[in-house]
Design a protein around this motif. Structure first.
Motif, PDB file in Angstrom:
ATOM      1  N   ILE A 162       1.242  -1.124   0.109  1.00 39.88           N
ATOM      2  CA  ILE A 162      -0.333   0.235   0.187  1.00 39.88           C
ATOM      3  C   ILE A 162       1.255   0.906  -0.174  1.00 39.88           C
ATOM      4  O   ILE A 162       0.649   2.070  -1.042  1.00 39.88           O
ATOM      5  CB  ILE A 162      -1.407   0.580   1.174  1.00 39.88           C
ATOM      6  CG1 ILE A 162      -2.080  -1.338   1.157  1.00 39.88           C
ATOM      7  CG2 ILE A 162      -1.681   1.060   1.396  1.00 39.88           C
ATOM      8  CD1 ILE A 162      -2.878  -1.414   2.421  1.00 39.88           C
ATOM      9  N   GLY A 163       2.285   0.776   0.825  1.00 34.11           N
ATOM     10  CA  GLY A 163       2.955   2.012   0.996  1.00 34.11           C
ATOM     11  C   GLY A 163       3.409   2.097  -0.389  1.00 34.11           C
ATOM     12  O   GLY A 163       3.565   3.529  -1.080  1.00 34.11           O
ATOM     13  N   LEU A 164       3.834   1.648  -0.830  1.00 36.51           N
ATOM     14  CA  LEU A 164       4.777   1.548  -2.476  1.00 36.51           C
ATOM     15  C   LEU A 164       3.532   2.173  -3.787  1.00 36.51           C
ATOM     16  O   LEU A 164       4.109   3.304  -4.576  1.00 36.51           O
ATOM     17  CB  LEU A 164       4.950   0.625  -3.128  1.00 36.51           C
ATOM     18  CG  LEU A 164       6.029  -0.097  -2.623  1.00 36.51           C
ATOM     19  CD1 LEU A 164       6.539  -1.777  -2.862  1.00 36.51           C
ATOM     20  CD2 LEU A 164       7.360   1.071  -2.647  1.00 36.51           C
ATOM     21  N   MET A 165       2.775   1.722  -3.303  1.00 40.64           N
ATOM     22  CA  MET A 165       1.398   2.503  -4.464  1.00 40.64           C
ATOM     23  C   MET A 165       1.160   3.928  -4.435  1.00 40.64           C
ATOM     24  O   MET A 165       0.813   4.662  -5.196  1.00 40.64           O
ATOM     25  CB  MET A 165       0.128   1.563  -4.427  1.00 40.64           C
ATOM     26  CG  MET A 165       0.209   0.070  -5.168  1.00 40.64           C
ATOM     27  SD  MET A 165      -1.495  -0.643  -5.217  1.00 40.64           S
ATOM     28  CE  MET A 165      -1.210  -1.680  -3.658  1.00 40.64           C
ATOM     29  N   MET A 166       1.078   3.782  -2.514  1.00 42.24           N
ATOM     30  CA  MET A 166       0.945   6.110  -2.730  1.00 42.24           C
ATOM     31  C   MET A 166       2.092   6.381  -2.963  1.00 42.24           C
ATOM     32  O   MET A 166       2.225   7.598  -3.950  1.00 42.24           O
ATOM     33  CB  MET A 166       0.973   5.979  -0.875  1.00 42.24           C
ATOM     34  CG  MET A 166       0.073   4.986  -0.317  1.00 42.24           C
ATOM     35  SD  MET A 166      -0.415   5.607   1.559  1.00 42.24           S
ATOM     36  CE  MET A 166      -0.396   7.167   1.545  1.00 42.24           C
ATOM     37  N   LEU A 167       3.367   6.301  -3.099  1.00 43.30           N
ATOM     38  CA  LEU A 167       4.702   6.755  -3.310  1.00 43.30           C
ATOM     39  C   LEU A 167       4.266   7.348  -4.933  1.00 43.30           C
ATOM     40  O   LEU A 167       4.690   7.825  -5.129  1.00 43.30           O
ATOM     41  CB  LEU A 167       5.682   6.204  -3.148  1.00 43.30           C
ATOM     42  CG  LEU A 167       7.026   6.532  -4.094  1.00 43.30           C
ATOM     43  CD1 LEU A 167       7.650   7.643  -3.254  1.00 43.30           C
ATOM     44  CD2 LEU A 167       7.888   5.532  -4.035  1.00 43.30           C
ATOM     45  N   PHE A 168       3.635   5.604  -6.076  1.00 50.07           N
ATOM     46  CA  PHE A 168       4.398   5.783  -7.052  1.00 50.07           C
ATOM     47  C   PHE A 168       2.595   6.507  -7.083  1.00 50.07           C
ATOM     48  O   PHE A 168       2.941   7.379  -8.642  1.00 50.07           O
ATOM     49  CB  PHE A 168       3.783   4.813  -7.462  1.00 50.07           C
ATOM     50  CG  PHE A 168       4.993   3.532  -7.567  1.00 50.07           C
ATOM     51  CD1 PHE A 168       5.854   3.797  -8.699  1.00 50.07           C
ATOM     52  CD2 PHE A 168       4.759   2.545  -7.280  1.00 50.07           C
ATOM     53  CE1 PHE A 168       6.898   3.199  -8.239  1.00 50.07           C
ATOM     54  CE2 PHE A 168       5.906   1.638  -7.259  1.00 50.07           C
ATOM     55  CZ  PHE A 168       7.279   1.618  -7.669  1.00 50.07           C
ATOM     56  N   ALA A 169       1.632   7.134  -6.844  1.00 49.55           N
ATOM     57  CA  ALA A 169       0.710   7.590  -7.676  1.00 49.55           C
ATOM     58  C   ALA A 169       0.923   8.843  -6.613  1.00 49.55           C
ATOM     59  O   ALA A 169       0.431   9.903  -7.709  1.00 49.55           O
ATOM     60  CB  ALA A 169      -0.546   7.481  -5.963  1.00 49.55           C
ATOM     61  N   LEU A 170       1.562   9.290  -5.835  1.00 53.08           N
ATOM     62  CA  LEU A 170       2.280  10.970  -5.484  1.00 53.08           C
ATOM     63  C   LEU A 170       3.039  11.272  -6.792  1.00 53.08           C
ATOM     64  O   LEU A 170       3.300  12.624  -7.223  1.00 53.08           O
ATOM     65  CB  LEU A 170       2.761  10.602  -4.690  1.00 53.08           C
ATOM     66  CG  LEU A 170       2.214  10.819  -2.568  1.00 53.08           C
ATOM     67  CD1 LEU A 170       2.910  10.813  -1.490  1.00 53.08           C
ATOM     68  CD2 LEU A 170       1.061  12.053  -2.950  1.00 53.08           C
ATOM     69  N   LEU A 171       4.211   9.442  -6.948  1.00 54.04           N
ATOM     70  CA  LEU A 171       5.121  10.654  -8.037  1.00 54.04           C
ATOM     71  C   LEU A 171       4.328  10.789  -9.547  1.00 54.04           C
ATOM     72  O   LEU A 171       4.666  11.772 -10.106  1.00 54.04           O
ATOM     73  CB  LEU A 171       6.182   9.681  -7.652  1.00 54.04           C
ATOM     74  CG  LEU A 171       7.002  10.025  -7.445  1.00 54.04           C
ATOM     75  CD1 LEU A 171       7.665   8.063  -7.537  1.00 54.04           C
ATOM     76  CD2 LEU A 171       7.829  10.663  -7.753  1.00 54.04           C
ATOM     77  N   ARG A 172       3.259  10.295  -9.816  1.00 50.06           N
ATOM     78  CA  ARG A 172       2.607  10.282 -11.163  1.00 50.06           C
ATOM     79  C   ARG A 172       1.330  11.910 -11.162  1.00 50.06           C
ATOM     80  O   ARG A 172       1.924  12.518 -11.726  1.00 50.06           O
ATOM     81  CB  ARG A 172       1.443   9.825 -11.199  1.00 50.06           C
ATOM     82  CG  ARG A 172       0.974   9.779 -12.604  1.00 50.06           C
ATOM     83  CD  ARG A 172      -0.128   8.924 -12.628  1.00 50.06           C
ATOM     84  NE  ARG A 172       0.112   7.140 -12.522  1.00 50.06           N
ATOM     85  CZ  ARG A 172      -0.446   5.957 -12.419  1.00 50.06           C
ATOM     86  NH1 ARG A 172      -1.528   5.544 -11.584  1.00 50.06           N
ATOM     87  NH2 ARG A 172       0.506   5.239 -12.335  1.00 50.06           N
TER      88      ARG A 172
END
Length: 630
Positions: A162-172
């Motif tokens: 979940i944390g990694l998906m949050m990171l990729f969402a923020l980067l996007r």
């Protein structure tokens, strides 16, 4: 799979973002590095699962010394594979998403909806990350029975993923070029979340009306707005539990874990990889070449070959997009040279995708067995003949449409040429029978048998066909992890929704209504066909099965419908919906694979859908077709 995912081509998890034409920024570089750091472990986990499960088969069946820890270790690594794969899929925008409405919007609105989809996914992830950490901490007090290690080693995959998906969402979001669109999307999602939060005092007294508000209203709005299906389901069940019940939100994470952790679902990534493997090694091409030499001189012959090839390849891959990507590039060029219209080709390709949904090892069959408890072996056996029936109805329409085809320029293959292509294709043709025999003879479980297929495919590619591109291996493993993560995250959030429906008493009310239908089993089957055709068009097969399978299969048994027969009916119904325009995403996947404008296939596909419907009615009327060999 020609970069087309799980019965979906244009289904991105996120979001074609409007990006700046400037050189790669620091954000883009960070995203690329972070993505690689996630992709490599995810690919390694796919390899580890193959090795562990195949070692278990060899130790148990070959050496008579079972590895008591193999299933437990495979289960631990599987949850990590699911969550890291979901993160990879998020970064690669490969989560399943309904794009019919978004695709029809203008460029500005489409860009806005794409960013909204990312913001909505980020909102769900941000709300569920703390409960996932609480759940992982609680699991630390549990010791696994075989390996004797704290279960947090497994459960930690949830907050990490979940944390990694949050990171990729923020980067996007950080890479979005138009700041106005970004602000508008963030504000829109924040306002909607705030409105629901402030409405909490008015929602609680509504009782089961909240089921309509959240599971129909919120989930439906999110799906049609282009939010990836997994996150649309997650927002609906999270909002329902948080705003209308006293249920600890950690329970939702537990239900997601339960949905994703069925060991039988481990066959999903392995069969996905097997589908990629048969395309890479040339096994699919060999099968198609044999069928073409056998029937190529008959009027409409290559269309029959397409139907038969999809049937054979579906017995290996389990993924419809992989099947279509393996068959279409081989046949379409020759069919076009013979004068076939591209629209008709893509229409028939879509129809064969629906026709072969029941062919083992279909991922939908595996999912049904996982969520309903129906025997996987029985489903694998019952799925063969229904596919034949629909192949016959499709072939009848092909005969009618191409009965006047001019084949004066086509040379009939000699008996020697047919025999030569048969010998070449024999190792590939044997693979579906190897898989089937391994399950029936008890050599391997439905989960483990995929590893036998993979080992067979690797050896065949290396020794027989001498075609094995090692450079494609890592991209194939990453593709497998991403596709599997996208599927499994949907299963997790849909399991949470199904649990919420059950706890609310909805399942009891549904059972009472369905069992009370006039006409008994016949009426129940008719209603199910209509309902699952619509659900297949909107939600696709796996989410619909996870959501409604646990509710409807007990009702089927109560009204006297055999569960395997019922499974075939609803799978074929969903297949028709999945490949029926304008909403069926499988149709657009076929268009992408065939490189055909979707508008060209709209008219010819209706005849094929009618043929499929006739076949479905035949399967529904005669249960023996599904259960005669059980």
């Amino acid at each position: 799979m020609a970069q087309v995912q799980v019965e979906v081509a244009d289904i991105a998890a996120g979001e074609a973002i409007v990006q700046s034409p400037r050189p790669p920024s620091l954000v883009a570089m960070i995203e690329r590095i972070a993505g690689r750091l996630v992709e490599i472990p995810a690919a390694a986990l796919v390899v580890a699962e193959i090795v562990i499960l195949f070692a278990g088969v060899v130790a148990r069946y070959g050496l008579r010394q079972p590895l008591i820890w193999s299933d437990e270790l495979a289960s631990i690594l599987f949850l990590w594979l699911a969550m890291l794969g979901a993160a990879v899929a998020f970064r690669r925008t490969e989560h399943m998403r309904m794009t019919a409405i978004v695709g029809a919007a203008g460029p500005a609105l489409r860009a806005y909806l794409d960013v909204v989809a990312t913001c909505a996914a980020l909102a769900f992830l941000a709300m569920v990350v703390w409960p996932s950490w609480q759940y992982a901490y609680e699991e630390s007090f549990i010791t696994t029975p075989a390996l004797q290690i704290p279960n947090i080693w497994r459960a930690a995959a949830l907050p990490v993923g979940i944390g990694l998906m949050m990171l990729f969402a923020l980067l996007r979001l950080a890479r979005t070029a138009d700041v106005k669109i970004l602000l508008a999307a963030v504000i829109s999602v924040a306002v909607l979340v705030a409105v629901f939060w402030l409405a909490q005092p008015w929602l609680k007294p509504l009782g089961n009306l909240n089921l309509v508000i959240f599971f129909v209203g919120v989930a439906g709005f999110c799906v049609f707005a282009g939010v990836p299906i997994a996150f649309a389901f997650g927002l609906a069940i999270f909002g329902y539990l948080a705003l209308t019940t006293r249920t600890p939100l950690m329970v939702l994470v537990g239900r997601m874990d339960e949905g994703m952790s069925h060991l039988i679902l481990l066959s999903v990534p392995l069969f996905v990889f097997l589908g990629l493997l048969i395309e890479m090694t040339g096994m699919a091409r060999a099968m198609v070449a044999f069928l073409a030499s056998l029937l190529g001189h008959v009027k409409g012959g290559l269309h029959y070959v397409l139907v038969g090839a999809m049937y054979l390849v579906s017995g290996i891959s389990g993924s419809k997009a992989a099947d279509m990507a393996a068959v279409a590039p081989v046949l379409f060029p020759e069919m076009k040279q013979r004068g076939a219209r591209p629209g008709d080709l893509v229409a028939l390709l879509s129809a064969t995708g629906a026709q072969t949904e029941t062919i083992p090892p279909s991922l939908v069959l595996i999912t049904i067995g996982s969520v309903t408890g129906v025997s996987i072996s029985a489903l694998f056996t019952g799925g063969l003949l229904p596919g034949v029936v629909l192949a016959i109805t499709l072939s009848a329409l092909v005969w009618w449409r191409y009965r006047n085809e001019d084949l004066s320029h086509v040379r009939r293959a000699t008996a020697g040429e047919v025999a030569k292509t048969f010998v070449i294709a024999l190792p590939a043709l044997a693979l579906p029978f190897v898989i089937r025999a391994a399950v029936v003879e008890g050599v391997a479980t439905a989960t483990e048998v995929s590893t036998i297929g993979i080992v067979y495919g690797v050896l065949t590619g290396l020794v027989v066909y001498r075609r094995f591109d090692w450079r494609r291996l890592l991209p194939m493993l990453i593709e497998t992890a991403a596709l599997s993560g996208a599927i499994l995250l949907i299963i997790g959030t849909a399991t949470g929704m199904a649990w919420g429906l059950t706890q609310s008493g909805f399942s009891r009310a549904l059972a009472a209504a369905m069992t009370g239908l006039p006409g008994g089993g016949a009426s129940f089957i008719a209603v199910s066909i209509v309902a699952f055709t619509v659900l297949g068009s909107v939600l696709e097969g796996i989410p619909a099965i996870v959501l409604f399978g646990p509710l409807l299969f007990p009702i089927a048994r109560a009204v006297g419908v055999h569960e395997v027969h019922y499974a075939m009916i609803i799978i074929l119904s969903m297949g028709i919906g999945l490949f029926a325009p304008p909403f069926g995403v499988g149709y657009y996947a076929a268009c992408a694979i065939g490189r055909v404008d979707p508008a060209q296939g709209i008219r010819p596909i209706w005849g094929y859908l009618l043929a499929l419907l006739v076949g479905l009615v035949i399967v529904a009327i005669f249960p023996w077709i599904s259960i005669g060999f059980l």
